[in-house]
Design a protein around this motif. Structure first.
Motif, PDB file in Angstrom:
ATOM      1  N   ALA A 156      -2.235  -8.385  -5.872  1.00  8.12           N
ATOM      2  CA  ALA A 156      -2.034  -9.336  -6.968  1.00  8.12           C
ATOM      3  C   ALA A 156      -3.103  -9.208  -8.042  1.00  8.12           C
ATOM      4  N   ASP A 157      -4.344  -8.882  -7.662  1.00  5.04           N
ATOM      5  CA  ASP A 157      -5.410  -8.761  -8.653  1.00  5.04           C
ATOM      6  C   ASP A 157      -5.160  -7.596  -9.612  1.00  5.04           C
ATOM      7  N   LEU A 158      -4.502  -6.550  -9.135  1.00  4.52           N
ATOM      8  CA  LEU A 158      -4.180  -5.392  -9.981  1.00  4.52           C
ATOM      9  C   LEU A 158      -2.775  -5.466 -10.561  1.00  4.52           C
ATOM     10  N   LYS A 159      -1.953  -6.358  -9.984  1.00  2.00           N
ATOM     11  CA  LYS A 159      -0.527  -6.444 -10.312  1.00  2.00           C
ATOM     12  C   LYS A 159       0.131  -5.088 -10.114  1.00  2.00           C
ATOM     13  N   GLN A 160      -0.172  -4.494  -8.963  1.00  2.00           N
ATOM     14  CA  GLN A 160       0.369  -3.185  -8.608  1.00  2.00           C
ATOM     15  C   GLN A 160       0.568  -3.094  -7.103  1.00  2.00           C
ATOM     16  N   TYR A 161       1.476  -2.221  -6.727  1.00  2.89           N
ATOM     17  CA  TYR A 161       1.646  -1.879  -5.318  1.00  2.89           C
ATOM     18  C   TYR A 161       0.770  -0.678  -5.019  1.00  2.89           C
ATOM     19  N   ARG A 162       0.301  -0.602  -3.783  1.00  3.95           N
ATOM     20  CA  ARG A 162      -0.533   0.508  -3.326  1.00  3.95           C
ATOM     21  C   ARG A 162      -0.095   0.898  -1.919  1.00  3.95           C
ATOM     22  N   CYS A 163      -0.350   2.135  -1.574  1.00  2.00           N
ATOM     23  CA  CYS A 163      -0.042   2.650  -0.240  1.00  2.00           C
ATOM     24  C   CYS A 163      -1.170   2.263   0.707  1.00  2.00           C
ATOM     25  N   GLY A 164      -0.854   1.459   1.689  1.00  2.00           N
ATOM     26  CA  GLY A 164      -1.846   1.044   2.666  1.00  2.00           C
ATOM     27  C   GLY A 164      -2.391   2.203   3.483  1.00  2.00           C
ATOM     28  N   MET A 165      -1.596   3.242   3.660  1.00  2.00           N
ATOM     29  CA  MET A 165      -2.074   4.412   4.400  1.00  2.00           C
ATOM     30  C   MET A 165      -3.198   5.104   3.638  1.00  2.00           C
ATOM     31  N   LEU A 166      -3.178   4.999   2.319  1.00  2.00           N
ATOM     32  CA  LEU A 166      -4.243   5.596   1.518  1.00  2.00           C
ATOM     33  C   LEU A 166      -5.470   4.702   1.441  1.00  2.00           C
ATOM     34  N   LEU A 167      -5.275   3.414   1.536  1.00  2.00           N
ATOM     35  CA  LEU A 167      -6.390   2.481   1.395  1.00  2.00           C
ATOM     36  C   LEU A 167      -7.148   2.247   2.692  1.00  2.00           C
ATOM     37  N   HIS A 168      -6.428   2.092   3.781  1.00  2.00           N
ATOM     38  CA  HIS A 168      -7.057   1.835   5.084  1.00  2.00           C
ATOM     39  C   HIS A 168      -6.092   2.266   6.187  1.00  2.00           C
ATOM     40  N   ALA A 169      -6.021   3.557   6.381  1.00  2.00           N
ATOM     41  CA  ALA A 169      -5.090   4.141   7.350  1.00  2.00           C
ATOM     42  C   ALA A 169      -5.289   3.607   8.756  1.00  2.00           C
ATOM     43  N   SER A 170      -6.526   3.343   9.118  1.00  4.33           N
ATOM     44  CA  SER A 170      -6.790   2.893  10.494  1.00  4.33           C
ATOM     45  C   SER A 170      -6.165   1.525  10.786  1.00  4.33           C
ATOM     46  N   HIS A 171      -5.850   0.754   9.755  1.00  6.46           N
ATOM     47  CA  HIS A 171      -5.148  -0.518   9.952  1.00  6.46           C
ATOM     48  C   HIS A 171      -3.731  -0.250  10.467  1.00  6.46           C
ATOM     49  N   TYR A 172      -3.097   0.777   9.954  1.00  2.00           N
ATOM     50  CA  TYR A 172      -1.729   1.125  10.341  1.00  2.00           C
ATOM     51  C   TYR A 172      -1.701   2.095  11.519  1.00  2.00           C
ATOM     52  N   LEU A 173      -2.772   2.842  11.695  1.00  2.00           N
ATOM     53  CA  LEU A 173      -2.879   3.823  12.781  1.00  2.00           C
ATOM     54  C   LEU A 173      -4.136   3.535  13.591  1.00  2.00           C
ATOM     55  N   PRO A 174      -4.076   2.558  14.472  1.00  2.89           N
ATOM     56  CA  PRO A 174      -5.284   2.163  15.210  1.00  2.89           C
ATOM     57  C   PRO A 174      -5.867   3.281  16.072  1.00  2.89           C
ATOM     58  N   TYR A 175      -5.078   4.288  16.388  1.00  2.00           N
ATOM     59  CA  TYR A 175      -5.572   5.406  17.190  1.00  2.00           C
ATOM     60  C   TYR A 175      -6.317   6.446  16.349  1.00  2.00           C
ATOM     61  N   LEU A 176      -6.305   6.309  15.036  1.00  2.00           N
ATOM     62  CA  LEU A 176      -6.999   7.245  14.163  1.00  2.00           C
ATOM     63  C   LEU A 176      -8.504   6.960  14.210  1.00  2.00           C
ATOM     64  N   PRO A 177      -9.302   7.934  14.631  1.00  2.00           N
ATOM     65  CA  PRO A 177     -10.757   7.697  14.650  1.00  2.00           C
ATOM     66  C   PRO A 177     -11.276   7.438  13.234  1.00  2.00           C
ATOM     67  N   ARG A 178     -12.097   6.439  13.094  1.00  2.00           N
ATOM     68  CA  ARG A 178     -12.639   6.088  11.763  1.00  2.00           C
ATOM     69  C   ARG A 178     -13.368   7.269  11.125  1.00  2.00           C
ATOM     70  N   SER A 179     -13.947   8.122  11.941  1.00  2.68           N
ATOM     71  CA  SER A 179     -14.665   9.282  11.405  1.00  2.68           C
ATOM     72  C   SER A 179     -13.721  10.272  10.716  1.00  2.68           C
ATOM     73  N   LEU A 180     -12.434  10.208  11.018  1.00  2.16           N
ATOM     74  CA  LEU A 180     -11.450  11.112  10.403  1.00  2.16           C
ATOM     75  C   LEU A 180     -10.642  10.447   9.297  1.00  2.16           C
ATOM     76  N   GLU A 181     -10.862   9.164   9.084  1.00  2.00           N
ATOM     77  CA  GLU A 181     -10.031   8.419   8.141  1.00  2.00           C
ATOM     78  C   GLU A 181     -10.103   8.986   6.722  1.00  2.00           C
ATOM     79  N   ALA A 182     -11.267   9.292   6.205  1.00  2.00           N
ATOM     80  CA  ALA A 182     -11.382   9.809   4.831  1.00  2.00           C
ATOM     81  C   ALA A 182     -10.661  11.140   4.686  1.00  2.00           C
ATOM     82  N   ARG A 183     -10.820  12.015   5.653  1.00  2.00           N
ATOM     83  CA  ARG A 183     -10.136  13.316   5.607  1.00  2.00           C
ATOM     84  C   ARG A 183      -8.618  13.123   5.682  1.00  2.00           C
ATOM     85  N   PHE A 184      -8.179  12.224   6.569  1.00  3.44           N
ATOM     86  CA  PHE A 184      -6.758  11.923   6.718  1.00  3.44           C
ATOM     87  C   PHE A 184      -6.191  11.383   5.404  1.00  3.44           C
TER      88      PHE A 184
END
Length: 111
Positions: A60-88
């Motif tokens: 709402a602050d941007l008045k835009q939709y965003r891909c949650g997988m790009l913003l915080h993939a580990s929220h949607y993929l709890p098995y993704l190691p945080r150390s690999l999140e940026a590369r993913f």
């Protein structure tokens, strides 16, 4: 003769979302593409083949939709190691060509 619209053809978006750009124009975060059908990322990693993508997030602050997988993939993929999140996320950004040009043939007609 007018036909009855199939409810699977209806997508729901925030009233403040920007209008969908024309094909080839810059992405503006309208959300139509992800609300109309799932992308390969959603199919492979979220096992979602139909409907609006579960990772589509309204900001709402941007008045835009965003891909949650790009913003915080580990929220949607709890098995993704945080150390690999940026590369993913870099890989996903490239795979879906995020923030480049509109490539969705879907149209949004406000009601």
């Amino acid at each position: 003769m007018q036909t009855q619209r199939d409810l699977s053809d209806v997508i729901w978006l925030q009233v403040d979302a920007p209008a969908k750009p024309s094909l080839g124009e810059a992405c503006n975060g309208c959300g139509v593409c992800c609300a109309a059908e799932t992308c390969p990322v959603s199919r492979v990693f979220l096992w979602q083949w139909r409907g609006s993508c579960r990772a589509l997030e309204w900001h709402a602050d941007l008045k835009q939709y965003r891909c949650g997988m790009l913003l915080h993939a580990s929220h949607y993929l709890p098995y993704l190691p945080r150390s690999l999140e940026a590369r993913f996320q870099r890989w996903i950004r490239r795979w879906i060509a995020a923030d480049t040009a509109c490539d969705s043939p879907s149209e949004a007609v406000p009601k």
